[in-house]
Enzyme design. Structure first.
Site, PDB file in Angstrom:
ATOM      1  N   GLU A  38       0.820  -1.222   0.000  1.00  0.00           N
ATOM      2  CA  GLU A  38       0.000   0.000   0.000  1.00  0.00           C
ATOM      3  C   GLU A  38       0.851   1.268   0.000  1.00  0.00           C
ATOM      4  O   GLU A  38       0.667   2.157   0.829  1.00  0.00           O
ATOM      5  CB  GLU A  38      -0.982  -0.037   1.172  1.00  0.00           C
ATOM      6  N   HIS A  77     -10.271  -5.718  -3.194  1.00  0.00           N
ATOM      7  CA  HIS A  77     -11.397  -5.579  -2.259  1.00  0.00           C
ATOM      8  C   HIS A  77     -12.501  -4.850  -3.023  1.00  0.00           C
ATOM      9  O   HIS A  77     -12.399  -3.646  -3.261  1.00  0.00           O
ATOM     10  CB  HIS A  77     -10.980  -4.782  -1.024  1.00  0.00           C
ATOM     11  N   ASP A 114     -12.155  -9.971  -1.817  1.00  0.00           N
ATOM     12  CA  ASP A 114     -13.481 -10.108  -1.196  1.00  0.00           C
ATOM     13  C   ASP A 114     -14.423  -9.155  -1.909  1.00  0.00           C
ATOM     14  O   ASP A 114     -13.986  -8.183  -2.527  1.00  0.00           O
ATOM     15  CB  ASP A 114     -13.499  -9.925   0.332  1.00  0.00           C
ATOM     16  N   ASN A 169       2.363  -4.715  -3.360  1.00  0.00           N
ATOM     17  CA  ASN A 169       0.949  -5.082  -3.227  1.00  0.00           C
ATOM     18  C   ASN A 169       0.137  -3.834  -2.913  1.00  0.00           C
ATOM     19  O   ASN A 169       0.572  -2.991  -2.123  1.00  0.00           O
ATOM     20  CB  ASN A 169       0.855  -6.081  -2.058  1.00  0.00           C
ATOM     21  N   GLU A 172      -6.091 -10.382  -2.156  1.00  0.00           N
ATOM     22  CA  GLU A 172      -6.958 -10.203  -0.983  1.00  0.00           C
ATOM     23  C   GLU A 172      -8.427 -10.110  -1.390  1.00  0.00           C
ATOM     24  O   GLU A 172      -9.188  -9.292  -0.866  1.00  0.00           O
ATOM     25  CB  GLU A 172      -6.552  -8.932  -0.219  1.00  0.00           C
TER      26      GLU A 172
END
Ligand code: G3I
Length: 461
Positions: free
Chosen positions: A157, A234, A264, A198, A262
């Protein structure tokens, strides 16, 4: 059948036994995601907390996924809470579980502005000292798991939404060179691990992913040992970016691996069949993106059960973002993943569990100046038994639960969550469970207007 497949099947059987009695338990013919993905040359992974390696959660994780990411246990704040003093307990547990179940591990994460230990976040260090602190940390952690990590998220990030580098402690003091130094330290200590940068909101083409693209071009030009780019992914249902595949491909064309790290896909609660169908299409589409990009190594979901997900804590009123519901029943999303991976079996109707089959009675039994006692009855109005339950509600007037009986009740902001006690976990069709609690109130003590049971809306009486 390989020994590993046999272990997975036997774990699945255990899961099927564990959920027997639910409205739509895992079907005997349910696919194994890790095997389907392996047949396509990819992995399918999940994030997991070290505290969830046992029971149904651990069984499903072992059976269905061939890569694990520690949800929090490998972050700097977890492993080095005090300067120079390391705690590897949770990280080691996940490494050992992965080894026992033939799973890869994505190391997450070495250098990140968030979840830093207090001594680092609040400490004052000269630039040289900070650089040494950072590279020492990277070296220590990568060396500990040398040869056992498939991919490391070396830097996490690093970007602002506009594509500029985030003003983290590292960037502010050390400039962009902190990124190259972190990668070099990781490569030196563990030459076998693939080294990733990432980030989130970089799935589509746009300002943020353009910034990331430019950075990795610069790093490659400088000979910095970077192997891959992780896309957290996400998402919100119905919003899979149309440029996702093209975006991953342009990074791959730089000579880098890519991974979805990641995944979702959240929705506004409560769930409905239409939202779950949209979520299925979205999980399928994201999985297809990875399949379509040769250098996409695999997909990791950020938790596989709605029982264990960061989403409701951070986005109040939203959730149900994972492929299994809170009762560990596969949701349509799970079958969407399997279909993308080539499965064409019968999902048994994809009913993820008790839908519209609960009624809640909430009553304040006594109330005094700032406190009250309430009783709650949860009735199973469906035709199938429930064998474990999580009831959630939102307080309308700032109430707070202080202690509870016959359920474990926790609160996060205005959201209250009650999980069954062992003696009232099973609710037969037509049966009910009761629990109670003491709480505080101020101003008014208005009753909650809506409850969900295992993620599904109940009627209230
Ligand atoms: O362990 C403590 C516990 O002792 C304490 O009682 C409790 C009180 O709030 O907090 C617990 O720590 C929490 C920790 O998760 C473990 O549950 C932290 O408050 C909480 O902030 C932390 O949240 C994690 C979050 O990263 C931190 O930023 C989430 O579990 C985790 O899913 C999330 O994961 C991140 C990825 O690392 C990076 N990308 C985004 C993703 C989602 O936010």
């Amino acid at each position: 059948m390989t020994a590993r497949t046999a272990a997975a099947v036997s774990a699945l059987t255990a899961v099927a036994v564990a959920v027997v009695g639910l409205a739509s338990p895992a079907h005997a013919a349910d696919p194994v995601l890790r095997d389907l993905a392996a047949a396509k040359g990819k992995y399918y992974g999940t994030a997991i907390p070290a505290g969830r390696l046992t029971g149904t959660h651990g069984s499903v994780a072992a059976a269905q996924f061939d890569s694990l990411t520690a949800e929090n246990e490998m972050k700097w704040g977890s492993v080095e809470p005090t300067r120079g003093s390391f705690n590897w307990t949770g990280a080691d547990q996940i490494m050992n579980f992965a080894a026992a179940n033939g799973q890869k591990v994505r190391g997450h994460t070495l250098v990140w502005h968030s979840q830093m230990p207090n001594w680092l976040a609040n400490g004052s260090f000269g630039n040289d000292e900070l650089r040494t602190i950072m590279t020492d940390h990277v070296t220590t952690q990568t060396a500990r798991y040398k040869g056992r990590i498939d991919q490391w998220d070396v830097v996490n990030e690093a970007f602002n939404e506009d594509g500029t580098l985030r003003a983290s402690k590292f960037y502010t003091q050390l400039g962009e060179s902190y990124i190259a130094d972190a990668f070099r330290a990781a490569r030196a200590a563990d030459p076998a691990a693939k080294l990733y940068i990432n980030d989130y909101n970089t799935d589509a083409t746009g300002a943020k992913s353009n910034g990331l693209y430019s950075l990795v071009q610069r790093l490659k030009a400088q000979g910095v040992p970077i192997d891959g780019v992780g896309f957290q992914t996400h998402l919100i249902i119905g919003q899979v970016p149309s440029t996702f595949q093209a975006n991953l491909q342009r990074f791959a064309d730089l000579g880098l691996d890519v991974a979805i790290t990641e995944l979702d896909i959240r929705m506004t609660l409560p769930t409905t069949d239409a939202k779950l169908a949209q979520q299925k299409a979205d999980f399928k589409a994201v999985t297809n993106v990875c399949l379509a990009v040769a250098r996409c190594k695999g997909v990791t979901v950020w938790g596989f059960s709605d029982a264990v997900s960061w989403v409701p804590d951070v986005f109040p009123g939203q959730g149900a973002a994972t492929p299994y519901n809170e009762g560990y029943q596969p949701k349509p999303a799970y079958y969407g993943i399997a279909e993308a991976l080539g499965w064409s079996g019968d999902s048994g109707g994809e009913n993820p569990g008790p839908t519209g089959t609960c009624a809640v009675t909430y009553a304040v039994q006594s109330q005094w100046s700032s406190g009250f006692t309430a009783g709650v009855t949860v009735r199973n109005t469906g035709s199938a038994p429930i064998n474990s339950w999580t009831l959630k509600w939102s307080w309308p007037a700032g109430q707070s639960v202080t202690s509870a009986w016959n359920a474990t009740v926790t609160q996060s902001g205005t959201q209250a969550t009650a999980v069954n006690a062992s003696h009232n976990a099973a609710i037969p069709a037509g049966g009910s469970a009761t629990f109670g609690f003491n709480g505080t109130w101020n101003g008014s003590n208005t009753a909650p207007s809506a409850f969900t049971l295992n993620g599904t809306a109940c009627t209230t009486a």
